[in-house]
Scaffold this motif. Structure first.
Motif, PDB file in Angstrom:
ATOM      1  N   ARG A  76     -11.189 -41.185  24.247  1.00 23.55           N
ATOM      2  CA  ARG A  76     -12.324 -40.298  24.529  1.00 23.55           C
ATOM      3  C   ARG A  76     -12.000 -38.864  24.104  1.00 23.55           C
ATOM      4  NH1 ARG A  76     -12.498 -43.676  29.030  1.00 23.55           N
ATOM      5  NH2 ARG A  76     -11.685 -42.149  30.528  1.00 23.55           N
TER       6      ARG A  76
ATOM      7  N   THR B 119     -11.355 -38.340  34.333  1.00 18.56           N
ATOM      8  CA  THR B 119     -10.074 -38.889  33.885  1.00 18.56           C
ATOM      9  C   THR B 119      -9.622 -38.225  32.591  1.00 18.56           C
ATOM     10  OG1 THR B 119     -10.575 -41.020  34.909  1.00 18.56           O
ATOM     11  CG2 THR B 119      -8.857 -40.991  33.211  1.00 18.56           C
ATOM     12  N   ALA B 120     -10.533 -38.113  31.608  1.00 12.14           N
ATOM     13  CA  ALA B 120     -10.176 -37.505  30.331  1.00 12.14           C
ATOM     14  C   ALA B 120      -9.855 -36.023  30.502  1.00 12.14           C
ATOM     15  CB  ALA B 120     -11.305 -37.691  29.330  1.00 12.14           C
TER      16      ALA B 120
ATOM     17  N   ALA C 143      -8.789 -43.356  27.779  1.00  9.05           N
ATOM     18  CA  ALA C 143      -8.972 -41.927  28.033  1.00  9.05           C
ATOM     19  C   ALA C 143      -8.529 -41.106  26.822  1.00  9.05           C
ATOM     20  CB  ALA C 143      -8.191 -41.508  29.276  1.00  9.05           C
TER      21      ALA C 143
END
Length: 604
Positions: A569, A532-533, A566
């Motif tokens: 992160r 996702t990140a 996200a």
């Protein structure tokens, strides 16, 4: 009678009177000669022992001056003693001090220890010789000598003294002199309270003297101290002794095993020892050349490890290429005198050979653990590692950590040793202090260019060079790559470099040069991101504006909370910065141009 004393403050006694030996550096030179009396030492060796890695320009002239003064001083002080003269002679191999072997307390001590250890285990003279050797001590060896070599040798002799104390205790216990052992070991443990071998002998002496309650109390005292200071359990030998006492069994007396002191015969047939003592380990790699622009950060970091007598570990974090390793290695070099027990280095970059067990094996080897004594399990290695560090003041460098799990087994415990850790991620370690290393300002970047390319090329193009530094986003790795490229092309001007680096299509190529690879450094960070990140980072490469603040872009399939997590992160990986809140209380972010360009290229 002439007596040189090294097992305490350096002194020369002539017929019981103390002789003034001159200034500290001159005393250090005399100590260097005394430790190897009867053997020539080169001038380079003497310079290293007196000044270490920072000798003055005129170090050789200073050696000549100190030797001349020592010759006159020793001749005058020892005239009329009736014994062999004390002389400093120069031959083809260097300078050599000649003095009667029994006139140096260190050599007398080593000779007594050698004879005692060579004797039969039940020889009544064994304990007497060991006691005579211990009685030669007057505090800590080599005190008052301001050199790294003297401190390291003093530490090694200190450890040897406690080994000899344990030998003496064993010999007296065999002879039934338990009360004598109890009294002396109490004094020894005041000086070195974490030496398990001395605790073990004291427990044994109490039990054999009929004082079982005191033996059990001493075990509990030692157990708590080891747990509090080292975070470990007592050694298997101590635990077995405790079990025997609880069962009422007579504790067995171990046969001591020691490496023999090498004995050689010199050309005159005299016995002499080849003194081989462990020196403090130093496994640091060379710090990168051209370190500059970080004076304030260096002062802050070194202060964090020197302001407190029992410093907590420090985690240095920052983005890819920001110079974490360079700063930490420079700081460690500055702190050598504050950590006389040694400097250890471990690179924790993710490879099969960097499991905690493997890293601990390398660190324990550097601390003198032989292969046949190396524990196999992680817990046993951790216990031994922390016990070894507890007896020294060591600085451990843990470079390129990715997770907390990598670090925790490698952290020293207690108040003596500590660690400097680098990571490109903001880790959640509550037991360490965090120092965030940011990108360089334009002024700092120009300092780095001057340090590498030279003033003659930077000053005439100061403005263009400053804009080049801006295009490097203040990242030292990128700046060093540009500086090295300019150095390799002396005909290039900064105007020419500026014209090229202003093109975003070529910038990643220009901020990398040979091993200075900005793209590869960013790859290491990107590969640690979750899916996702990573997807969001690629999207930011397409949408994020250059040099301006922005809010998180909408992402199909992600709720607002998931999107914010996200983005957090990416902030933790230093690929993004949160710089404030907008009027509707949404987080505002900013990306470095190099990060934005890298993310954009990932999406191509």
């Amino acid at each position: 009678m002439i007596q040189f004393k090294l097992l305490g403050p350096l002194q020369l006694h002539v017929h019981g009177k103390v002789v003034d030996l001159g200034p500290p550096r001159q005393c250090s030179l005399l100590a260097a000669l005394l430790v190897d009396s009867g053997r020539p030492l080169t001038i380079d060796t003497l310079i290293d022992r007196v000044w270490g890695d920072s000798p003055p320009v005129a170090a050789r002239d200073a050696v000549y001056t100190y030797v001349a003064r020592l010759r006159g001083l020793l001749t005058e002080a020892t005239a009329g003693t009736g014994g062999p003269p004390v002389q400093v002679n120069r031959g083809s191999g260097g300078y050599m001090l000649s003095t009667p072997p029994d006139s140096v307390d260190l050599w007398h001590f080593m000779d007594l220890v050698d004879r005692a250890r060579a004797a039969d285990i039940d020889d009544p003279d064994r304990a007497a010789q060991l006691a005579a050797g211990l009685n030669l001590w007057n505090g800590s060896a080599m005190t008052g000598l301001d050199s790294e070599w003297a401190r390291r040798l003093g530490e090694s002799l200190h450890r040897l003294k406690h080994e000899v104390t344990a030998d003496w205790a064993d010999a007296e216990i065999r002879r039934g002199n338990h009360s004598l052992v109890i009294n002396r070991l109490h004094t020894a443990l005041l000086e070195e309270p974490l030496v398990e071998g001395l605790h073990e002998r004291l427990i044994r002496a109490y039990f054999l003297n009929g004082e079982t309650a005191l033996a059990l109390r001493q075990f509990e005292l030692a157990r708590r101290m080891i747990a509090d200071e080292l975070g470990a359990d007592p050694s298997p030998g101590m635990r077995e002794l405790h079990s025997r006492i609880l069962r009422g069994d007579l504790p067995e007396l171990d046969t001591p095993v020691h490496p023999t002191v090498n004995v050689r015969s010199d050309s005159d047939g005299h016995r002499a020892h080849a003194l081989t003592l462990a020196v403090a380990p130093d496994t640091l790699p060379l710090a990168p050349l051209g370190f500059s622009g970080r004076d304030a950060e260096l002062a802050t970091l070194t202060g964090m490890l020197t302001d407190d007598p029992a410093p907590r570990p420090v985690l240095v974090t920052g983005g890819a290429g920001v110079g974490k390793t360079a700063l930490v290695l420079q700081a460690a070099d500055c702190l050598r005198d504050d950590f006389p027990g040694g400097l250890l280095y471990a690179d924790l970059a993710d490879e099969p050979s960097t499991t905690p067990e493997m890293v601990l094996g390398r660190l324990l080897t550097a601390l003198g653990t032989p292969a046949d004594a190396m524990p196999s399990g992680l817990a046993e290695r951790v216990n031994l590692y922390r016990a070894r560090l507890a007896r020294r003041r060591v600085l451990v460098i843990l470079d390129n950590a990715a997770t907390e799990a990598q670090i925790i087994p490698l952290l020293p415990t207690g108040s003596s040793s500590t660690a400097l850790i680098t990571s490109r991620f903001a880790l959640g370690l509550t037991t360490v202090r965090t120092f965030v290393l940011h990108e360089l300002s334009r002024t700092q970047g120009l300092q780095m260019l001057v340090a590498t390319v030279g003033r003659a090329r930077v000053l005439p193009e100061w403005e263009d060079a400053g804009i080049v530094a801006d295009h490097c986003s203040g990242i030292p790795l990128a700046l060093r790559a540009v500086a090295c490229r300019m150095t390799a092309r002396p005909h290039w001007t900064f105007a020419r470099m500026l014209a090229r680096i202003s093109d975003e299509q070529r910038r990643l190529e220009l901020v990398s040069y040979q091993s200075l690879d900005m793209r590869a450094s960013l790859d290491l960070t990107f590969e640690q991101l979750d899916t996702t990140a990573a997807t969001l980072f690629r999207e930011l490469g397409r949408q994020a504006p250059s040099g301006a603040d922005f809010i998180a872009p909408d992402q199909p399939g992600l709720s607002p909370d998931e999107l914010e997590d996200a983005m957090d992160r990416l902030v933790d990986a230093y690929l993004l910065s949160e710089v404030g809140r907008d009027d509707t209380d949404r987080a505002l972010y900013r990306m470095l141009d190099i990060h934005r360009i890298y993310a954009k290229h990932l999406g191509d």
